[in-house]
Design a protein around this motif. Structure first.
Motif, PDB file in Angstrom:
ATOM      1  N   GLN A 119       6.324  -2.232   9.478  1.00 11.22           N
ATOM      2  CA  GLN A 119       6.778  -3.080   8.376  1.00 11.22           C
ATOM      3  C   GLN A 119       6.485  -2.445   7.019  1.00 11.22           C
ATOM      4  OE1 GLN A 119       5.144  -7.027   8.848  1.00 11.22           O
ATOM      5  NE2 GLN A 119       5.988  -7.294  10.886  1.00 11.22           N
ATOM      6  N   PHE A 120       5.277  -1.913   6.846  1.00  7.89           N
ATOM      7  CA  PHE A 120       4.942  -1.278   5.570  1.00  7.89           C
ATOM      8  C   PHE A 120       5.771  -0.016   5.350  1.00  7.89           C
ATOM      9  CE2 PHE A 120       1.068  -3.894   5.438  1.00  7.89           C
ATOM     10  CZ  PHE A 120       1.014  -4.191   4.084  1.00  7.89           C
ATOM     11  N   ALA A 121       5.978   0.763   6.400  1.00  9.97           N
ATOM     12  CA  ALA A 121       6.776   1.981   6.267  1.00  9.97           C
ATOM     13  C   ALA A 121       8.207   1.650   5.870  1.00  9.97           C
ATOM     14  CB  ALA A 121       6.750   2.770   7.573  1.00  9.97           C
ATOM     15  N   ALA A 122       8.721   0.514   6.366  1.00  5.07           N
ATOM     16  CA  ALA A 122      10.098   0.136   6.073  1.00  5.07           C
ATOM     17  C   ALA A 122      10.299  -0.207   4.598  1.00  5.07           C
ATOM     18  CB  ALA A 122      10.511  -1.045   6.945  1.00  5.07           C
ATOM     19  N   PRO A 127       3.091   5.778   5.335  1.00  7.66           N
ATOM     20  CA  PRO A 127       2.759   5.744   6.763  1.00  7.66           C
ATOM     21  C   PRO A 127       1.361   5.184   7.038  1.00  7.66           C
ATOM     22  CG  PRO A 127       2.386   7.938   5.918  1.00  7.66           C
ATOM     23  CD  PRO A 127       2.944   7.135   4.769  1.00  7.66           C
ATOM     24  N   ASN A 128       1.209   4.638   8.236  1.00 11.52           N
ATOM     25  CA  ASN A 128      -0.104   4.244   8.777  1.00 11.52           C
ATOM     26  C   ASN A 128      -0.844   3.207   7.938  1.00 11.52           C
ATOM     27  OD1 ASN A 128       0.138   6.094  10.962  1.00 11.52           O
ATOM     28  ND2 ASN A 128      -0.506   7.749   9.602  1.00 11.52           N
ATOM     29  N   VAL A 129      -0.106   2.303   7.277  1.00  9.62           N
ATOM     30  CA  VAL A 129      -0.730   1.214   6.510  1.00  9.62           C
ATOM     31  C   VAL A 129      -0.704  -0.053   7.353  1.00  9.62           C
ATOM     32  CG1 VAL A 129      -0.577  -0.234   4.447  1.00  9.62           C
ATOM     33  CG2 VAL A 129      -0.064   2.212   4.303  1.00  9.62           C
ATOM     34  N   ILE A 130      -1.850  -0.709   7.482  1.00  8.11           N
ATOM     35  CA  ILE A 130      -1.905  -1.942   8.274  1.00  8.11           C
ATOM     36  C   ILE A 130      -2.281  -3.153   7.414  1.00  8.11           C
ATOM     37  CG2 ILE A 130      -2.463  -0.763  10.434  1.00  8.11           C
ATOM     38  CD1 ILE A 130      -5.379  -1.521  10.005  1.00  8.11           C
ATOM     39  N   GLY A 131      -2.451  -2.957   6.103  1.00 11.58           N
ATOM     40  CA  GLY A 131      -2.771  -4.090   5.252  1.00 11.58           C
ATOM     41  C   GLY A 131      -2.838  -3.679   3.793  1.00 11.58           C
ATOM     42  N   ALA A 132      -2.802  -4.658   2.918  1.00 11.20           N
ATOM     43  CA  ALA A 132      -2.899  -4.405   1.476  1.00 11.20           C
ATOM     44  C   ALA A 132      -3.905  -5.374   0.885  1.00 11.20           C
ATOM     45  CB  ALA A 132      -1.532  -4.585   0.804  1.00 11.20           C
ATOM     46  N   ILE A 133      -4.649  -4.919  -0.106  1.00 17.43           N
ATOM     47  CA  ILE A 133      -5.668  -5.746  -0.740  1.00 17.43           C
ATOM     48  C   ILE A 133      -5.523  -5.658  -2.249  1.00 17.43           C
ATOM     49  CG2 ILE A 133      -7.389  -3.888  -0.743  1.00 17.43           C
ATOM     50  CD1 ILE A 133      -9.529  -6.030  -0.281  1.00 17.43           C
ATOM     51  N   ASP A 134      -5.754  -6.769  -2.907  1.00 18.55           N
ATOM     52  CA  ASP A 134      -5.676  -6.801  -4.359  1.00 18.55           C
ATOM     53  C   ASP A 134      -6.541  -7.956  -4.840  1.00 18.55           C
ATOM     54  OD1 ASP A 134      -5.006  -6.216  -6.932  1.00 18.55           O
ATOM     55  OD2 ASP A 134      -2.845  -6.458  -6.700  1.00 18.55           O
ATOM     56  N   THR A 164       3.416  16.432  -8.670  1.00 18.24           N
ATOM     57  CA  THR A 164       4.539  15.679  -8.121  1.00 18.24           C
ATOM     58  C   THR A 164       4.102  14.885  -6.901  1.00 18.24           C
ATOM     59  OG1 THR A 164       6.107  17.355  -8.888  1.00 18.24           O
ATOM     60  CG2 THR A 164       6.854  15.867  -7.135  1.00 18.24           C
ATOM     61  N   GLU A 165       3.246  15.496  -6.079  1.00 15.79           N
ATOM     62  CA  GLU A 165       2.750  14.801  -4.888  1.00 15.79           C
ATOM     63  C   GLU A 165       1.967  13.545  -5.256  1.00 15.79           C
ATOM     64  OE1 GLU A 165       2.482  17.968  -5.494  1.00 15.79           O
ATOM     65  OE2 GLU A 165       3.639  18.955  -3.904  1.00 15.79           O
ATOM     66  N   GLU A 166       1.128  13.661  -6.270  1.00 19.94           N
ATOM     67  CA  GLU A 166       0.332  12.501  -6.694  1.00 19.94           C
ATOM     68  C   GLU A 166       1.218  11.408  -7.274  1.00 19.94           C
ATOM     69  OE1 GLU A 166      -2.578  14.050  -9.357  1.00 19.94           O
ATOM     70  OE2 GLU A 166      -3.909  14.764  -7.749  1.00 19.94           O
ATOM     71  N   ARG A 167       2.243  11.790  -8.020  1.00 23.68           N
ATOM     72  CA  ARG A 167       3.154  10.791  -8.579  1.00 23.68           C
ATOM     73  C   ARG A 167       3.959  10.107  -7.479  1.00 23.68           C
ATOM     74  NH1 ARG A 167       3.286  14.623 -12.904  1.00 23.68           N
ATOM     75  NH2 ARG A 167       4.939  15.821 -11.878  1.00 23.68           N
ATOM     76  N   ASN A 168       4.415  10.898  -6.494  1.00 22.52           N
ATOM     77  CA  ASN A 168       5.137  10.304  -5.367  1.00 22.52           C
ATOM     78  C   ASN A 168       4.244   9.366  -4.567  1.00 22.52           C
ATOM     79  OD1 ASN A 168       7.491  11.656  -6.004  1.00 22.52           O
ATOM     80  ND2 ASN A 168       7.101  13.359  -4.591  1.00 22.52           N
ATOM     81  N   TYR A 169       2.989   9.765  -4.423  1.00 21.40           N
ATOM     82  CA  TYR A 169       2.006   8.926  -3.733  1.00 21.40           C
ATOM     83  C   TYR A 169       1.869   7.587  -4.450  1.00 21.40           C
ATOM     84  CZ  TYR A 169      -2.671   7.193  -2.485  1.00 21.40           C
ATOM     85  OH  TYR A 169      -3.724   6.408  -2.112  1.00 21.40           O
ATOM     86  N   ASN A 170       1.770   7.609  -5.768  1.00 22.73           N
ATOM     87  CA  ASN A 170       1.622   6.380  -6.540  1.00 22.73           C
ATOM     88  C   ASN A 170       2.840   5.474  -6.407  1.00 22.73           C
ATOM     89  OD1 ASN A 170      -0.914   7.020  -7.398  1.00 22.73           O
ATOM     90  ND2 ASN A 170      -0.438   7.068  -9.589  1.00 22.73           N
ATOM     91  N   VAL A 171       4.029   6.068  -6.350  1.00 23.95           N
ATOM     92  CA  VAL A 171       5.254   5.276  -6.180  1.00 23.95           C
ATOM     93  C   VAL A 171       5.227   4.540  -4.846  1.00 23.95           C
ATOM     94  CG1 VAL A 171       7.744   5.379  -5.859  1.00 23.95           C
ATOM     95  CG2 VAL A 171       6.671   6.690  -7.695  1.00 23.95           C
ATOM     96  N   CYS A 172       4.900   5.267  -3.777  1.00 20.87           N
ATOM     97  CA  CYS A 172       4.829   4.648  -2.454  1.00 20.87           C
ATOM     98  C   CYS A 172       3.711   3.601  -2.400  1.00 20.87           C
ATOM     99  CB  CYS A 172       4.595   5.710  -1.383  1.00 20.87           C
ATOM    100  SG  CYS A 172       5.974   6.848  -1.137  1.00 20.87           S
ATOM    101  N   HIS A 173       2.598   3.923  -3.042  1.00 21.06           N
ATOM    102  CA  HIS A 173       1.471   2.987  -3.068  1.00 21.06           C
ATOM    103  C   HIS A 173       1.872   1.691  -3.768  1.00 21.06           C
ATOM    104  CE1 HIS A 173      -2.402   1.216  -4.151  1.00 21.06           C
ATOM    105  NE2 HIS A 173      -2.942   1.958  -3.209  1.00 21.06           N
ATOM    106  N   GLN A 175       4.868   0.402  -4.024  1.00 23.33           N
ATOM    107  CA  GLN A 175       5.793  -0.347  -3.183  1.00 23.33           C
ATOM    108  C   GLN A 175       5.066  -1.065  -2.051  1.00 23.33           C
ATOM    109  OE1 GLN A 175       8.412   2.867  -2.155  1.00 23.33           O
ATOM    110  NE2 GLN A 175       9.805   2.477  -3.858  1.00 23.33           N
ATOM    111  N   ALA A 176       4.045  -0.410  -1.503  1.00 24.30           N
ATOM    112  CA  ALA A 176       3.282  -1.030  -0.426  1.00 24.30           C
ATOM    113  C   ALA A 176       2.428  -2.182  -0.938  1.00 24.30           C
ATOM    114  CB  ALA A 176       2.393   0.013   0.257  1.00 24.30           C
TER     115      ALA A 176
END
Length: 211
Positions: A119-122, A127-134, A164-173, A175-176
């Motif tokens: 669900q998170f990947a979609a 990848p490999n996320v099973i929950g989110a906390i805030d 670029t990798e760190e910025r892409n990571y933040n974008v995915c983060h 969204q998750a």
């Protein structure tokens, strides 16, 4: 908010969904289920509130959370004293907190975790996320703030992404994490007393946290 005394206190849950949602932010089916589940816990907790019908205990507490009305005013509308309402709210909030384990569960099994990962990947390509906390702030007299440290089991965004990798990571983060952020907005939207612009939380931080 309507004066509850104009209605049969025992028959408040018999009203239509439109009125119930306007007063308590929840439809009849949810209110009936909540009253039924809380029934045994509230009846066991203390005999001091037995004079107050169970539905009125639940609805008066939810009315406070939904509107942020002062306790004395809401108690008067319900036909009970403010000290009684204060005791009732303590018991109802305690009962609701005691139900958390039935509705908030960590995905422990392989199957549950695989489902959450998919669900998170979609929605985020993360990848490999099973929950989110805030977290969120509520209006109390002495609010505090703390961030989350980065751990091997807890992924946090880069504060100052350089590559670029760190910025892409933040974008995915982002969204998750939108999953838990939208959940918080829904919860705060159903409980006006928790909204930061409502400066009427004159109880202790512990009581506000329970609310």
């Amino acid at each position: 908010m309507e004066d509850f005394r104009e209605r049969d206190q025992q028959d408040l849950l018999g009203d239509d969904d439109e009125w119930l949602i306007s007063q308590f932010r929840l439809p009849q089916a949810v209110l009936l289920d909540l009253s039924a589940v809380l029934g045994s816990a509230l009846q066991r907790s203390n005999h001091r509130n037995q004079a107050v019908p169970l539905p009125l205990q639940v609805l008066t507490t939810l009315g406070f959370l939904a509107t942020g009305t002062f306790q004395r005013e809401l108690a008067d509308r319900s036909g009970i004293s403010q000290p009684t309402f204060n005791r009732v709210m303590t018991d109802v909030l305690g009962g609701i907190i005691g139900l958390l384990h039935l509705f908030i569960k960590f995905p422990y099994t392989v199957g549950e975790q695989a489902n959450k990962k998919a669900q998170f990947a979609a929605v985020s390509s993360f990848p490999n996320v099973i929950g989110a906390i805030d977290c969120t702030h509520v209006s109390i007299r002495t609010p505090g703030e703390s961030g989350y440290p980065h751990q091997w089991w807890l992924l946090t965004p880069f504060l100052n992404p350089q590559s670029t990798e760190e910025r892409n990571y933040n974008v995915c983060h982002s969204q998750a994490s939108a999953v838990v952020e939208s959940t918080i907005r829904l919860l705060k939207g159903s409980g006006i007393a928790l909204m930061p612009q409502v400066e009427n939380c004159h109880t202790s931080p512990k009581r506000c946290a329970k609310s």
